[in-house]
Design a protein around this motif. Sequence first.
Motif, PDB file in Angstrom:
ATOM      1  N   MET A 179     -26.663   5.380 -47.841  1.00 41.75           N
ATOM      2  CA  MET A 179     -27.377   4.413 -47.018  1.00 41.75           C
ATOM      3  C   MET A 179     -27.546   4.906 -45.582  1.00 41.75           C
ATOM      4  N   LEU A 180     -26.472   5.414 -44.969  1.00 44.60           N
ATOM      5  CA  LEU A 180     -26.567   5.860 -43.575  1.00 44.60           C
ATOM      6  C   LEU A 180     -27.606   6.953 -43.391  1.00 44.60           C
ATOM      7  N   GLU A 181     -27.731   7.830 -44.382  1.00 40.96           N
ATOM      8  CA  GLU A 181     -28.661   8.947 -44.242  1.00 40.96           C
ATOM      9  C   GLU A 181     -30.114   8.479 -44.185  1.00 40.96           C
ATOM     10  N   ASN A 182     -30.396   7.273 -44.654  1.00 38.71           N
ATOM     11  CA  ASN A 182     -31.756   6.737 -44.642  1.00 38.71           C
ATOM     12  C   ASN A 182     -32.086   5.938 -43.389  1.00 38.71           C
ATOM     13  N   LEU A 183     -31.096   5.655 -42.566  1.00 37.36           N
ATOM     14  CA  LEU A 183     -31.326   4.850 -41.373  1.00 37.36           C
ATOM     15  C   LEU A 183     -31.895   5.684 -40.235  1.00 37.36           C
ATOM     16  N   THR A 184     -32.768   5.070 -39.466  1.00 38.76           N
ATOM     17  CA  THR A 184     -33.398   5.735 -38.323  1.00 38.76           C
ATOM     18  C   THR A 184     -33.118   4.924 -37.063  1.00 38.76           C
ATOM     19  N   PRO A 185     -33.440   5.477 -35.908  1.00 37.45           N
ATOM     20  CA  PRO A 185     -33.271   4.702 -34.676  1.00 37.45           C
ATOM     21  C   PRO A 185     -34.030   3.377 -34.707  1.00 37.45           C
ATOM     22  N   ASP A 186     -35.172   3.357 -35.369  1.00 39.09           N
ATOM     23  CA  ASP A 186     -35.965   2.131 -35.438  1.00 39.09           C
ATOM     24  C   ASP A 186     -35.217   1.007 -36.157  1.00 39.09           C
ATOM     25  N   ASN A 187     -34.445   1.343 -37.192  1.00 42.73           N
ATOM     26  CA  ASN A 187     -33.661   0.321 -37.889  1.00 42.73           C
ATOM     27  C   ASN A 187     -32.725  -0.402 -36.934  1.00 42.73           C
ATOM     28  N   PHE A 188     -32.162   0.331 -35.992  1.00 44.53           N
ATOM     29  CA  PHE A 188     -31.213  -0.254 -35.046  1.00 44.53           C
ATOM     30  C   PHE A 188     -31.912  -0.867 -33.838  1.00 44.53           C
ATOM     31  N   SER A 189     -33.026  -0.298 -33.407  1.00 44.26           N
ATOM     32  CA  SER A 189     -33.767  -0.865 -32.273  1.00 44.26           C
ATOM     33  C   SER A 189     -34.224  -2.286 -32.577  1.00 44.26           C
ATOM     34  N   GLU A 190     -34.510  -2.567 -33.838  1.00 43.90           N
ATOM     35  CA  GLU A 190     -34.949  -3.899 -34.252  1.00 43.90           C
ATOM     36  C   GLU A 190     -33.848  -4.947 -34.107  1.00 43.90           C
ATOM     37  N   ILE A 191     -32.601  -4.505 -34.051  1.00 43.69           N
ATOM     38  CA  ILE A 191     -31.473  -5.455 -33.987  1.00 43.69           C
ATOM     39  C   ILE A 191     -30.638  -5.247 -32.717  1.00 43.69           C
ATOM     40  N   LEU A 192     -31.242  -4.680 -31.701  1.00 44.07           N
ATOM     41  CA  LEU A 192     -30.567  -4.474 -30.422  1.00 44.07           C
ATOM     42  C   LEU A 192     -30.038  -5.803 -29.894  1.00 44.07           C
ATOM     43  N   ASN A 193     -28.836  -5.777 -29.339  1.00 50.18           N
ATOM     44  CA  ASN A 193     -28.148  -6.949 -28.781  1.00 50.18           C
ATOM     45  C   ASN A 193     -27.632  -7.922 -29.839  1.00 50.18           C
ATOM     46  N   GLU A 194     -27.692  -7.538 -31.097  1.00 50.81           N
ATOM     47  CA  GLU A 194     -27.122  -8.366 -32.159  1.00 50.81           C
ATOM     48  C   GLU A 194     -25.711  -7.872 -32.467  1.00 50.81           C
ATOM     49  N   ASN A 195     -24.955  -8.712 -33.170  1.00 52.63           N
ATOM     50  CA  ASN A 195     -23.560  -8.389 -33.475  1.00 52.63           C
ATOM     51  C   ASN A 195     -23.368  -7.800 -34.867  1.00 52.63           C
ATOM     52  N   PHE A 196     -22.452  -6.856 -34.919  1.00 54.21           N
ATOM     53  CA  PHE A 196     -21.880  -6.356 -36.160  1.00 54.21           C
ATOM     54  C   PHE A 196     -20.457  -6.912 -36.205  1.00 54.21           C
ATOM     55  N   VAL A 197     -19.917  -7.096 -37.385  1.00 53.36           N
ATOM     56  CA  VAL A 197     -18.588  -7.689 -37.523  1.00 53.36           C
ATOM     57  C   VAL A 197     -17.661  -6.708 -38.229  1.00 53.36           C
ATOM     58  N   LEU A 198     -16.464  -6.557 -37.656  1.00 48.93           N
ATOM     59  CA  LEU A 198     -15.396  -5.781 -38.279  1.00 48.93           C
ATOM     60  C   LEU A 198     -14.317  -6.764 -38.711  1.00 48.93           C
ATOM     61  N   ARG A 199     -14.002  -6.783 -39.986  1.00 52.90           N
ATOM     62  CA  ARG A 199     -12.949  -7.661 -40.504  1.00 52.90           C
ATOM     63  C   ARG A 199     -11.605  -6.997 -40.213  1.00 52.90           C
ATOM     64  N   ILE A 200     -10.783  -7.639 -39.372  1.00 47.29           N
ATOM     65  CA  ILE A 200      -9.460  -7.122 -39.010  1.00 47.29           C
ATOM     66  C   ILE A 200      -8.426  -7.581 -40.034  1.00 47.29           C
ATOM     67  N   THR A 201      -8.401  -8.879 -40.293  1.00 48.31           N
ATOM     68  CA  THR A 201      -7.525  -9.474 -41.308  1.00 48.31           C
ATOM     69  C   THR A 201      -8.352 -10.528 -42.044  1.00 48.31           C
ATOM     70  N   ASP A 202      -7.741 -11.204 -42.998  1.00 56.14           N
ATOM     71  CA  ASP A 202      -8.449 -12.263 -43.724  1.00 56.14           C
ATOM     72  C   ASP A 202      -8.926 -13.376 -42.805  1.00 56.14           C
ATOM     73  N   HIS A 203      -8.295 -13.525 -41.645  1.00 55.67           N
ATOM     74  CA  HIS A 203      -8.627 -14.621 -40.742  1.00 55.67           C
ATOM     75  C   HIS A 203      -9.086 -14.163 -39.364  1.00 55.67           C
ATOM     76  N   GLU A 204      -9.291 -12.866 -39.188  1.00 52.96           N
ATOM     77  CA  GLU A 204      -9.648 -12.358 -37.864  1.00 52.96           C
ATOM     78  C   GLU A 204     -10.751 -11.312 -37.959  1.00 52.96           C
ATOM     79  N   ASP A 205     -11.806 -11.509 -37.163  1.00 51.36           N
ATOM     80  CA  ASP A 205     -12.923 -10.579 -37.076  1.00 51.36           C
ATOM     81  C   ASP A 205     -13.079 -10.107 -35.637  1.00 51.36           C
ATOM     82  N   MET A 206     -13.678  -8.932 -35.468  1.00 46.96           N
ATOM     83  CA  MET A 206     -14.096  -8.439 -34.151  1.00 46.96           C
ATOM     84  C   MET A 206     -15.602  -8.292 -34.180  1.00 46.96           C
TER      85      MET A 206
END
Length: 99
Positions: A1-28
């Motif tokens: 999947m990563l190999e198919n992504l381009t800068p345009d894929n990310f430019s479309e979602i600039l200033n949006e959030n990605f989530v990292l699951r730390i524990t079952d009850h905690e995200d970053m």
Amino acid sequence: MLENLTPDNFSEILNENFVLRITDHEDMNFELLEVNRMPHGRREGGSFSLLFSTVSEPLLNQGVLPLTHEKLGTLQIFLVPVGPLPDKPDSMSYEAIFS
């Protein structure tokens, strides 16, 4: 999947959030702050870097982290901590390079 992504894929979602699951009850949340094209990369679709911002604690070591975005799904992205943002001393920024 990563190999198919381009800068345009990310430019479309600039200033949006990605989530990292730390524990079952905690995200970053990682806010995508910048998408920078790199002119001399050999990557199909172009080389680029991403800059994310999140809270300063916990400080994460560099490594592959599963970041989830509602449009892109879960991506295994190698992130490197680069330091707090100048205007947000309680933040930490992380960079990913696709080359």
